[in-house]
Design a protein around this motif. Structure first.
Motif, PDB file in Angstrom:
ATOM      1  N   GLY A  16       0.747  -1.323   0.041  1.00  0.00           N
ATOM      2  CA  GLY A  16      -0.008  -0.089  -0.045  1.00  0.00           C
ATOM      3  C   GLY A  16       0.920   1.439  -0.133  1.00  0.00           C
ATOM      4  O   GLY A  16       0.450   2.555   0.048  1.00  0.00           O
ATOM      5  N   GLY A  17       2.213   1.176  -0.243  1.00  0.00           N
ATOM      6  CA  GLY A  17       2.880   2.336  -0.245  1.00  0.00           C
ATOM      7  C   GLY A  17       3.446   2.977  -1.486  1.00  0.00           C
ATOM      8  O   GLY A  17       4.512   3.641  -1.641  1.00  0.00           O
ATOM      9  N   TYR A  18       3.032   2.271  -2.499  1.00  0.00           N
ATOM     10  CA  TYR A  18       3.230   2.702  -3.703  1.00  0.00           C
ATOM     11  C   TYR A  18       2.137   3.018  -4.916  1.00  0.00           C
ATOM     12  O   TYR A  18       1.674   2.031  -5.433  1.00  0.00           O
ATOM     13  N   PRO A  19       1.530   4.102  -4.701  1.00  0.00           N
ATOM     14  CA  PRO A  19       0.527   4.525  -5.797  1.00  0.00           C
ATOM     15  C   PRO A  19       0.642   4.094  -7.098  1.00  0.00           C
ATOM     16  O   PRO A  19       1.943   4.516  -7.865  1.00  0.00           O
ATOM     17  N   VAL A  20      -0.210   3.697  -8.071  1.00  0.00           N
ATOM     18  CA  VAL A  20       0.330   3.278  -9.480  1.00  0.00           C
ATOM     19  C   VAL A  20      -0.037   4.469 -10.249  1.00  0.00           C
ATOM     20  O   VAL A  20      -0.779   5.634  -9.737  1.00  0.00           O
TER      21      VAL A  20
END
Length: 335
Positions: free
Chosen positions: A50-54
């Protein structure tokens, strides 16, 4: 179609499972690829947690590099046909049976690369090429320092530095096993440093007779920053690709940036525009790609595979990357 999904949207490796997802619909300028294999990258773990928004418009499914067979082409696509074997780069969606990508984002797979080897190339080599050539402006006889030397990008960067005529290539890692392996590569580094037991800045000063290195490729961030500045030569260039040790540097002397005329630039390839990525892929294809082979091949540049998993072992594959024990790429084949 089947795809690797994350139960609850985010979580640990145990949250990964194979489930059903909508098959992508292509636009007039895209191709649909039936995926044979895909590579793991550290951003996959960050995204899973949950720490890397696409990037906007990208698939929420994990995975940015793949190989496979084109199963459908858009109405405006003229350079590809159904049945073509390709490898490619994506903003997301590679952990699936099918992926839709711009026609500019795939490269024809040569016969000398297996599906696994082909899928191991895009993210690592394009990132390394961008960091060294487009940002680092590597030149013949430059002295180069590359951190995370045993990672997929690190191994690619080492070989590209040698390919473009570097004078010395010094790598850092934290284990003697990795140092021994790297120094045994056919086109590997000229020097290697265990950053836990040795000051890499002082070591490169010795290696370069006090001059320092022209280019630094960094993935580590906070813990290495001040030493990187110390290691750089006059007019040195540093490309920052990740911040594995953290992003906050509490105390920095800005003086060397000024009097050494340093250039420091950060970059994440995934967030770049489609046009930028297409141009990068074209340059890489024209200048480098034809020289790449598998580990046992005859290419002057090789792709090294750490381990191959079936996609029903995706949890184990992620745990392997989290353990940070790999030398080379961790790959997954769809079965």
């Amino acid at each position: 179609m089947r795809a690797v999904l994350v139960r609850g949207g985010s979580g640990p490796a145990e949250s990964l499972y194979i489930g059903e997802a909508p098959k992508p619909q292509i636009t007039s300028t895209q191709v649909l690829v039936q995926v044979k294999a895909f590579g793991l990258n550290r951003m996959d773990i960050m995204q899973r947690e949950g720490g890397y928004p696409v990037p906007p418009g990208a698939s929420q499914i994990l995975g940015v590099e793949f190989s496979g067979t084109i199963s459908e082409v858009g109405s405006d696509v003229v350079e590809w046909k159904v049945g073509d074997h390709v490898l490619g780069l994506a903003g997301g969606g590679a952990y699936a049976e099918y992926i839709a990508v711009p026609s500019t984002h795939v490269i024809r797979k040569p016969d000398n690369l297996t599906w696994i080897e082909a899928a191991s190339v895009p993210e690592a080599f394009l990132t390394a090429y961008q960091a060294l050539v487009l940002i680092g402006h590597v030149r013949k006889n430059d002295d180069i320092l590359i951190h995370a030397g045993a990672s997929g990008v690190g191994i690619a960067a080492i070989q590209l530095a040698r390919y473009f005529g570097a004078n010395t290539v010094t790598v850092t890692t934290s284990k003697q096993e990795k140092i021994d392996w790297l120094l045994g590569m056919s086109n590997g580094p000229t020097h290697a440093v265990n950053y836990k037991t040795e000051d890499f800045a002082e070591r490169v000063k010795t290696i370069t007779a006090g001059k320092g290195v022209n280019v630094v490729i960094d993935f580590v961030g906070q813990s290495h920053f001040n030493k990187n500045i110390n290691a750089l030569a006059m007019d040195g260039r540093m490309t920052m690709l990740a911040l594995l040790s953290g992003s906050l540097v509490e105390k920095v002397n800005l003086g060397p940036l000024l009097y050494k005329r340093l250039h420091i630039e950060g970059s994440t390839l995934r967030s770049r525009s489609a046009a930028y990525q297409a141009d990068l892929i074209q340059q890489f294809s024209s200048n480098v790609f034809g020289n790449i082979s598998g580990e046992e091949g005859k290419g002057s540049i090789k792709t090294y595979i750490h381990k191959v998993y079936s996609w029903d072992q995706i949890q184990d594959a992620h745990k392997e990357m989290e353990a940070n024990q790999n030398i080379g790429k961790i790959m997954v084949e769809i079965t």
